[in-house]
Design a protein around this motif. Structure first.
Motif, PDB file in Angstrom:
ATOM      1  N   ILE A  91       0.824  -1.214   0.000  1.00 23.61           N
ATOM      2  CA  ILE A  91       0.000   0.000   0.000  1.00 23.61           C
ATOM      3  C   ILE A  91       0.858   1.266   0.000  1.00 23.61           C
ATOM      4  N   ALA A  92       2.055   1.216   0.584  1.00 27.19           N
ATOM      5  CA  ALA A  92       2.876   2.439   0.713  1.00 27.19           C
ATOM      6  C   ALA A  92       3.081   3.087  -0.647  1.00 27.19           C
ATOM      7  N   GLY A  93       2.992   4.395  -0.674  1.00 24.76           N
ATOM      8  CA  GLY A  93       3.226   5.116  -1.922  1.00 24.76           C
ATOM      9  C   GLY A  93       3.479   6.576  -1.612  1.00 24.76           C
ATOM     10  N   ILE A  94       4.127   7.245  -2.548  1.00 22.03           N
ATOM     11  CA  ILE A  94       4.327   8.702  -2.395  1.00 22.03           C
ATOM     12  C   ILE A  94       3.918   9.410  -3.680  1.00 22.03           C
ATOM     13  N   LEU A  95       3.440  10.630  -3.497  1.00 26.56           N
ATOM     14  CA  LEU A  95       3.046  11.496  -4.615  1.00 26.56           C
ATOM     15  C   LEU A  95       3.852  12.784  -4.500  1.00 26.56           C
ATOM     16  N   ARG A  96       4.592  13.120  -5.545  1.00 16.26           N
ATOM     17  CA  ARG A  96       5.270  14.428  -5.603  1.00 16.26           C
ATOM     18  C   ARG A  96       4.521  15.258  -6.629  1.00 16.26           C
ATOM     19  N   ARG A  97       3.997  16.399  -6.194  1.00 18.03           N
ATOM     20  CA  ARG A  97       3.202  17.217  -7.118  1.00 18.03           C
ATOM     21  C   ARG A  97       4.118  18.085  -7.978  1.00 18.03           C
ATOM     22  N   THR A  98       4.833  17.440  -8.896  1.00 21.79           N
ATOM     23  CA  THR A  98       5.731  18.182  -9.783  1.00 21.79           C
ATOM     24  C   THR A  98       5.452  17.801 -11.227  1.00 21.79           C
ATOM     25  N   HIS A  99       5.732  18.777 -12.121  1.00 21.90           N
ATOM     26  CA  HIS A  99       5.521  18.570 -13.555  1.00 21.90           C
ATOM     27  C   HIS A  99       6.867  18.303 -14.229  1.00 21.90           C
ATOM     28  N   LEU A 100       6.853  18.229 -15.547  1.00 17.75           N
ATOM     29  CA  LEU A 100       8.075  17.899 -16.292  1.00 17.75           C
ATOM     30  C   LEU A 100       9.240  18.810 -15.895  1.00 17.75           C
ATOM     31  N   ALA A 101       8.985  20.127 -15.898  1.00 17.70           N
ATOM     32  CA  ALA A 101      10.079  21.079 -15.698  1.00 17.70           C
ATOM     33  C   ALA A 101      10.656  21.033 -14.291  1.00 17.70           C
ATOM     34  N   ASP A 102       9.840  20.712 -13.289  1.00 20.80           N
ATOM     35  CA  ASP A 102      10.352  20.792 -11.915  1.00 20.80           C
ATOM     36  C   ASP A 102      10.492  19.418 -11.245  1.00 20.80           C
ATOM     37  N   THR A 103      10.516  18.357 -12.022  1.00 19.78           N
ATOM     38  CA  THR A 103      10.782  17.027 -11.448  1.00 19.78           C
ATOM     39  C   THR A 103      12.271  16.737 -11.613  1.00 19.78           C
ATOM     40  N   THR A 104      12.994  16.681 -10.512  1.00 12.98           N
ATOM     41  CA  THR A 104      14.423  16.369 -10.601  1.00 12.98           C
ATOM     42  C   THR A 104      14.601  14.862 -10.812  1.00 12.98           C
ATOM     43  N   ALA A 105      15.777  14.485 -11.267  1.00 12.70           N
ATOM     44  CA  ALA A 105      16.058  13.057 -11.461  1.00 12.70           C
ATOM     45  C   ALA A 105      15.957  12.323 -10.123  1.00 12.70           C
ATOM     46  N   ASP A 106      16.417  12.960  -9.044  1.00 12.85           N
ATOM     47  CA  ASP A 106      16.350  12.318  -7.722  1.00 12.85           C
ATOM     48  C   ASP A 106      14.907  12.087  -7.291  1.00 12.85           C
ATOM     49  N   SER A 107      14.066  13.099  -7.532  1.00 11.00           N
ATOM     50  CA  SER A 107      12.661  12.976  -7.140  1.00 11.00           C
ATOM     51  C   SER A 107      11.975  11.889  -7.982  1.00 11.00           C
ATOM     52  N   TRP A 108      12.278  11.851  -9.274  1.00 11.67           N
ATOM     53  CA  TRP A 108      11.731  10.810 -10.156  1.00 11.67           C
ATOM     54  C   TRP A 108      12.095   9.422  -9.608  1.00 11.67           C
ATOM     55  N   ARG A 109      13.397   9.268  -9.264  1.00  5.77           N
ATOM     56  CA  ARG A 109      13.860   7.946  -8.777  1.00  5.77           C
ATOM     57  C   ARG A 109      13.201   7.592  -7.447  1.00  5.77           C
ATOM     58  N   GLN A 110      13.025   8.589  -6.597  1.00  2.00           N
ATOM     59  CA  GLN A 110      12.426   8.328  -5.277  1.00  2.00           C
ATOM     60  C   GLN A 110      10.989   7.815  -5.439  1.00  2.00           C
ATOM     61  N   VAL A 111      10.244   8.458  -6.329  1.00  3.05           N
ATOM     62  CA  VAL A 111       8.860   8.029  -6.562  1.00  3.05           C
ATOM     63  C   VAL A 111       8.849   6.607  -7.131  1.00  3.05           C
ATOM     64  N   MET A 112       9.730   6.347  -8.090  1.00  2.00           N
ATOM     65  CA  MET A 112       9.805   4.986  -8.658  1.00  2.00           C
ATOM     66  C   MET A 112      10.212   3.972  -7.583  1.00  2.00           C
ATOM     67  N   ASP A 113      11.176   4.368  -6.742  1.00  2.00           N
ATOM     68  CA  ASP A 113      11.685   3.441  -5.709  1.00  2.00           C
ATOM     69  C   ASP A 113      10.565   3.000  -4.759  1.00  2.00           C
ATOM     70  N   VAL A 114       9.795   3.978  -4.274  1.00  2.00           N
ATOM     71  CA  VAL A 114       8.749   3.639  -3.299  1.00  2.00           C
ATOM     72  C   VAL A 114       7.584   2.922  -3.985  1.00  2.00           C
ATOM     73  N   ASN A 115       7.153   3.468  -5.135  1.00  2.00           N
ATOM     74  CA  ASN A 115       5.876   3.016  -5.715  1.00  2.00           C
ATOM     75  C   ASN A 115       5.980   1.741  -6.533  1.00  2.00           C
ATOM     76  N   VAL A 116       7.165   1.454  -7.065  1.00  4.55           N
ATOM     77  CA  VAL A 116       7.234   0.235  -7.896  1.00  4.55           C
ATOM     78  C   VAL A 116       8.430  -0.667  -7.561  1.00  4.55           C
ATOM     79  N   THR A 117       9.605  -0.078  -7.270  1.00  2.00           N
ATOM     80  CA  THR A 117      10.759  -0.954  -6.967  1.00  2.00           C
ATOM     81  C   THR A 117      10.537  -1.689  -5.646  1.00  2.00           C
ATOM     82  N   ALA A 118       9.991  -0.999  -4.651  1.00  2.00           N
ATOM     83  CA  ALA A 118       9.775  -1.654  -3.354  1.00  2.00           C
ATOM     84  C   ALA A 118       8.786  -2.829  -3.452  1.00  2.00           C
TER      85      ALA A 118
END
Ligand SMILES: NC(=O)c1ccc[n+]([C@@H]2O[C@H](COP(=O)([O-])OP(=O)(O)OC[C@H]3O[C@@H](n4cnc5c(N)ncnc54)[C@H](O)[C@@H]3O)[C@@H](O)[C@H]2O)c1
Length: 249
Positions: A91-118
């Protein structure tokens, strides 16, 4: 004399959060022991204590589920506290309210890590337990956002990947009693989504109401049960019909 088997054991990630706590409570009511996992250890303990007060075997684990080593340690800890695991509920998941221009690579990876890699790492870690269970269940929490585009691309892409992981993993459990399914909720009032945002979305929903975590937990409860054995590799959208008609933007 034979020792009576204990209750089936569910691992619930995000068990300290809105949907996770409701899901943990519901699984306890269905007779499962519940391992409550959350990076927020205080919140995980709160859920586990409430379950314990209601006579449900439970334990709390303050774990960052994105850590590969944590998955192995979690398996050992749950075995010691509650026994072999039959249900993994991601169930754990995170949402970062960012669009293309303001999504950093780190933030992208963090969302992927929690929501799908875990969920991938945990399914791998608990696979032997799940196969050994009388009927094993993996239930992933995706989102309506994963079934179509959404204004926050990292979140939507992670949930789309989780939906695909759900149907792909069923091949790894081929010929076993393990099923892998997902739920894809629409807007729900939880700490992730504030009430004004949820009300805006509810106005676009055919049922005209904001979802409760209970609405989603009810479907998870069905998928967790023995009678859902014919359902495999699917994603059930639970959004009052909204995503069939509109984008939530
Ligand atoms: N609220 C909504 O409108 C909505 C809609 C669709 C899908 N969802 C999904 O439902 C699920 C539950 O969300 P919620 O609304 O209850 O939000 P929430 O923020 O209340 O719960 C999420 C929980 O996950 C935990 N978590 C986050 N990162 C973690 C990590 N690295 N390791 C362990 N635990 C971690 C948090 O501490 C929190 O307790 C999420 O997967 C979310 O994407 C929510």
């Amino acid at each position: 004399m034979t020792t009576p088997a204990g209750p089936p054991v569910a691992v619930v990630t995000g068990a300290g959060g809105g949907l996770g706590a409701v899901t943990a409570t519901m699984l306890g009511e269905l007779g499962l022991a519940v391992a409550c996992v959350d990076i927020d250890e205080v919140a995980a303990k709160r859920t586990a204590t409430e379950l314990g007060n209601n006579g449900v075997a439970s334990a709390a684990y303050g774990v960052d589920i994105t850590s590969e080593s944590a998955a192995g340690s979690l398996v050992d800890a749950v075995h010691a506290d509650l026994g072999q695991v039959s249900h993994l509920v991601n169930i754990a998941g995170i949402l970062r309210r960012t669009h293309l221009a303001d999504t950093t690579a780190d933030s992208w990876r963090q969302v992927m890590d929690v929501n799908v890699t875990a969920p991938f790492l945990l399914t791998q870690a608990f696979a032997d337990d799940l196969k050994a269970a009388e009927y094993g269940r993996v239930i992933n929490c995706a989102s309506f956002a994963g079934t179509r585009g959404y204004e926050y691309p990292a979140y939507a892409a992670s949930k789309a990947a989780l939906i695909n992981l759900t149907s792909s993993l069923m091949f790894d459990f081929w010929g076993t009693a393990v099923t892998v399914n997902a739920v894809a909720p629409g807007a729900m009032v939880t700490p992730m989504l504030d009430r004004p945002a949820a009300e805006r979305m509810a106005a676009k929903t055919p049922t005209g109401r904001i979802l409760d975590p209970d609405d989603v937990a009810a479907v998870i409860g069905f998928l967790a049960g023995r009678t859902s054995r014919g359902v495999n590799g699917t994603t059930t959208v639970i959004d009052g019909g909204a995503s069939l008609l509109f984008s939530y933007k």
